[in-house]
Design a protein around this motif. Structure first.
Motif, short mmCIF file in Angstrom:
data_model
loop_
_atom_site.label_atom_id
_atom_site.label_comp_id
_atom_site.label_asym_id
_atom_site.label_seq_id
_atom_site.Cartn_x
_atom_site.Cartn_y
_atom_site.Cartn_z
N ARG A 3 -2.54 5.77 10.51
CA ARG A 3 -1.80 4.91 11.43
C ARG A 3 -2.64 3.72 11.90
NH1 ARG A 3 0.95 9.51 15.36
NH2 ARG A 3 2.32 10.46 13.77
N PRO A 4 -2.03 2.56 12.10
CA PRO A 4 -0.62 2.27 11.82
C PRO A 4 -0.40 1.99 10.34
CG PRO A 4 -1.69 0.31 12.68
CD PRO A 4 -2.72 1.41 12.69
N GLY A 5 0.73 2.43 9.84
CA GLY A 5 1.06 2.22 8.44
C GLY A 5 2.56 2.19 8.26
N ILE A 6 3.01 1.50 7.24
CA ILE A 6 4.45 1.37 6.98
C ILE A 6 4.90 2.50 6.06
CG2 ILE A 6 6.22 -0.10 5.94
CD1 ILE A 6 4.57 -2.51 6.75
N MET A 7 5.99 3.13 6.42
CA MET A 7 6.57 4.19 5.60
C MET A 7 7.68 3.62 4.72
SD MET A 7 4.76 6.75 6.53
CE MET A 7 5.67 8.11 5.76
N LEU A 8 7.86 4.18 3.55
CA LEU A 8 8.92 3.75 2.66
C LEU A 8 10.25 4.33 3.12
CD1 LEU A 8 7.27 4.25 -0.85
CD2 LEU A 8 7.56 2.12 0.40
N SER A 9 11.26 3.50 3.11
CA SER A 9 12.61 3.97 3.42
C SER A 9 13.21 4.64 2.19
CB SER A 9 13.49 2.79 3.84
OG SER A 9 13.66 1.90 2.75
N GLU A 10 14.30 5.34 2.38
CA GLU A 10 14.97 5.98 1.24
C GLU A 10 15.44 4.95 0.21
OE1 GLU A 10 18.78 8.93 0.27
OE2 GLU A 10 18.11 8.62 2.33
N SER A 30 -2.81 13.85 -3.48
CA SER A 30 -1.84 14.89 -3.11
C SER A 30 -0.82 14.42 -2.09
CB SER A 30 -2.57 16.12 -2.56
OG SER A 30 -3.26 15.79 -1.36
N CYS A 31 -1.13 13.32 -1.39
CA CYS A 31 -0.28 12.88 -0.29
C CYS A 31 -0.31 11.35 -0.22
CB CYS A 31 -0.78 13.49 1.02
SG CYS A 31 0.04 12.91 2.50
N ALA A 32 0.86 10.75 0.03
CA ALA A 32 0.96 9.29 0.09
C ALA A 32 0.70 8.74 1.48
CB ALA A 32 2.34 8.86 -0.40
N ALA A 33 0.23 9.57 2.39
CA ALA A 33 0.10 9.15 3.79
C ALA A 33 -0.93 8.03 3.94
CB ALA A 33 -0.31 10.34 4.65
N GLN A 34 -0.62 7.12 4.87
CA GLN A 34 -1.58 6.12 5.33
C GLN A 34 -2.04 6.53 6.73
OE1 GLN A 34 -0.08 1.96 4.80
NE2 GLN A 34 1.71 3.02 4.03
N LEU A 60 0.82 -1.20 0.00
CA LEU A 60 0.00 0.00 0.00
C LEU A 60 0.86 1.26 0.00
CD1 LEU A 60 -2.77 1.32 0.05
CD2 LEU A 60 -2.75 1.12 2.55
N ALA A 61 1.97 1.23 0.74
CA ALA A 61 2.87 2.38 0.75
C ALA A 61 3.44 2.63 -0.65
CB ALA A 61 4.00 2.16 1.76
N VAL A 62 3.79 1.56 -1.34
CA VAL A 62 4.31 1.68 -2.71
C VAL A 62 3.23 2.25 -3.62
CG1 VAL A 62 5.23 0.42 -4.69
CG2 VAL A 62 5.91 -0.24 -2.37
N ARG A 63 2.03 1.71 -3.52
CA ARG A 63 0.93 2.17 -4.38
C ARG A 63 0.62 3.63 -4.15
NH1 ARG A 63 -4.08 -1.64 -4.23
NH2 ARG A 63 -2.41 -3.01 -4.96
N LYS A 64 0.54 4.04 -2.88
CA LYS A 64 0.22 5.43 -2.60
C LYS A 64 1.34 6.37 -3.03
CE LYS A 64 -3.46 5.66 0.78
NZ LYS A 64 -3.90 6.25 2.06
N TYR A 65 2.58 5.92 -2.88
CA TYR A 65 3.70 6.74 -3.35
C TYR A 65 3.59 6.99 -4.85
CZ TYR A 65 8.44 8.08 -4.65
OH TYR A 65 9.52 8.76 -5.19
N LEU A 66 3.30 5.93 -5.61
CA LEU A 66 3.20 6.07 -7.05
C LEU A 66 1.98 6.90 -7.47
CD1 LEU A 66 4.27 2.47 -8.07
CD2 LEU A 66 5.49 4.58 -8.63
#
Length: 308
Positions: free
Chosen positions: A280-287, A274-278, A260-266
């Motif tokens: 909480r709780p949600g996993i954030m993408l690392s650099e 406008s924002c990839a936020a999930q 889901l983090a990948v999908r929202k980022y894309l």
């Protein structure tokens, strides 16, 4: 009001739920997301599914998301996920969204079901609760729910409940299940629409087995639209060529917990939200993850050629 039937075909994108950075629902991004999905060729949408973070929403928020989406969809079909631990909550949400103009509801079996008899009784209670006039999508996703529904049990449910008009097929491996259902229909079982999930990982093969389209989320819904169109036109090799161009990103987005983090980022990168936020709780993408995604996108852009 456009409602789904056993003859519904095409691509119904599983929509994300857009949030602002503070975790509140973003109405502006719901509008832009709906526009994005339909501009990319979607035939309909499914909201408040598992990848829509539905369990993180209150009833009021779920209704707000449904209301905003239906308004923006302007009569195009929107299916609403109403799965809930109890039938009272399921029934309340179902009744309200159908009154708003939803095309149908989607119901996954609760994880407590273990036997065929329990599954059959559960869906009988669901139909009694929502009413036989409400079109129902049965979500068959054992990797998530833990509930194994056999082809035979599906046949019992389809025969007993004409309002179950669609199967969201997400069994894995599950290609044989599609073949078995279509064979049963050829022998007299009531036909149902079959739309497939799992981010489209097996979409070309699912279409060859007799699926009617896709119901899943991927940040590039045009892939699903083109594959379904080409398969229906008998242009099998071209469909596979399109699919193959996206496969590295499909694979990356399928990571359990991170998808889901990948999908929202894309989707944010593509301007759909406008924002990839999930919430909480949600996993954030690392650099490093972001760098990997950007590399895959760049490689995909170099490979893509779309058939006419």
């Amino acid at each position: 009001m456009s409602v789904i039937t056993s003859k519904t075909k095409g691509v119904f994108v599983i929509a994300v739920t857009p949030f602002r950075h503070d975790g509140t629902i973003d109405p502006g991004s719901i509008d832009s997301m709906v526009d994005f999905y339909f501009e990319k060729g979607a035939d309909g949408l499914t909201i408040l599914g598992m990848m829509g973070e539905a369990p993180k929403l209150t009833l009021a928020e779920s209704l707000a998301v449904a209301r905003l989406t239906l308004a923006r969809a302007s009569g195009k079909p929107v299916i609403v996920g109403v799965s809930a631990p109890g039938l009272a909550a399921l029934g309340e949400l179902s009744g309200k969204v159908m009154d708003m103009g939803a095309a149908g509801i989607m119901v996954a079996p609760p994880a407590t079901l273990r036997t065929d008899e329990q599954i059959i009784n559960y869906y009988r209670h669901v139909i009694d609760t929502v009413g036989a006039e409400t079109p129902v999508v049965l979500q068959d996703f054992p990797l998530s729910t833990g509930v194994q529904i056999s082809t035979k049990t599906l046949g019992v449910l389809f025969t007993a409940h004409p309002s179950i008009v669609m199967l969201k097929h997400e069994d894995w491996p599950g290609l044989q299940k599609i073949s078995d259902i279509r064979r049963a229909e050829a022998q007299g079982q009531r036909p149902v629409s079959i739309l497939c999930g799992n981010a489209g990982v097996f979409l070309p093969e699912e279409m060859q087995r007799g699926a009617d389209g896709a119901m899943t989320g991927f940040a590039y819904p045009e892939m699903m639209v083109d594959v379904v169109r080409l398969m229906n036109a008998g242009r099998v090799e071209e469909a596979h060529d399109v699919f193959d161009a996206y496969l590295p990103l499909i694979r990356y987005e399928q990571q359990p917990g991170l998808g889901l983090a990948v999908r929202k980022y894309l989707l944010a990168k593509r301007g759909a939200i406008s924002c990839a936020a999930q919430r909480r709780p949600g996993i954030m993408l690392s650099e490093p993850a972001v760098n990997e995604i950007e590399r895959l996108v760049a490689r995909q852009d170099r490979r893509l050629t779309f058939p006419a």
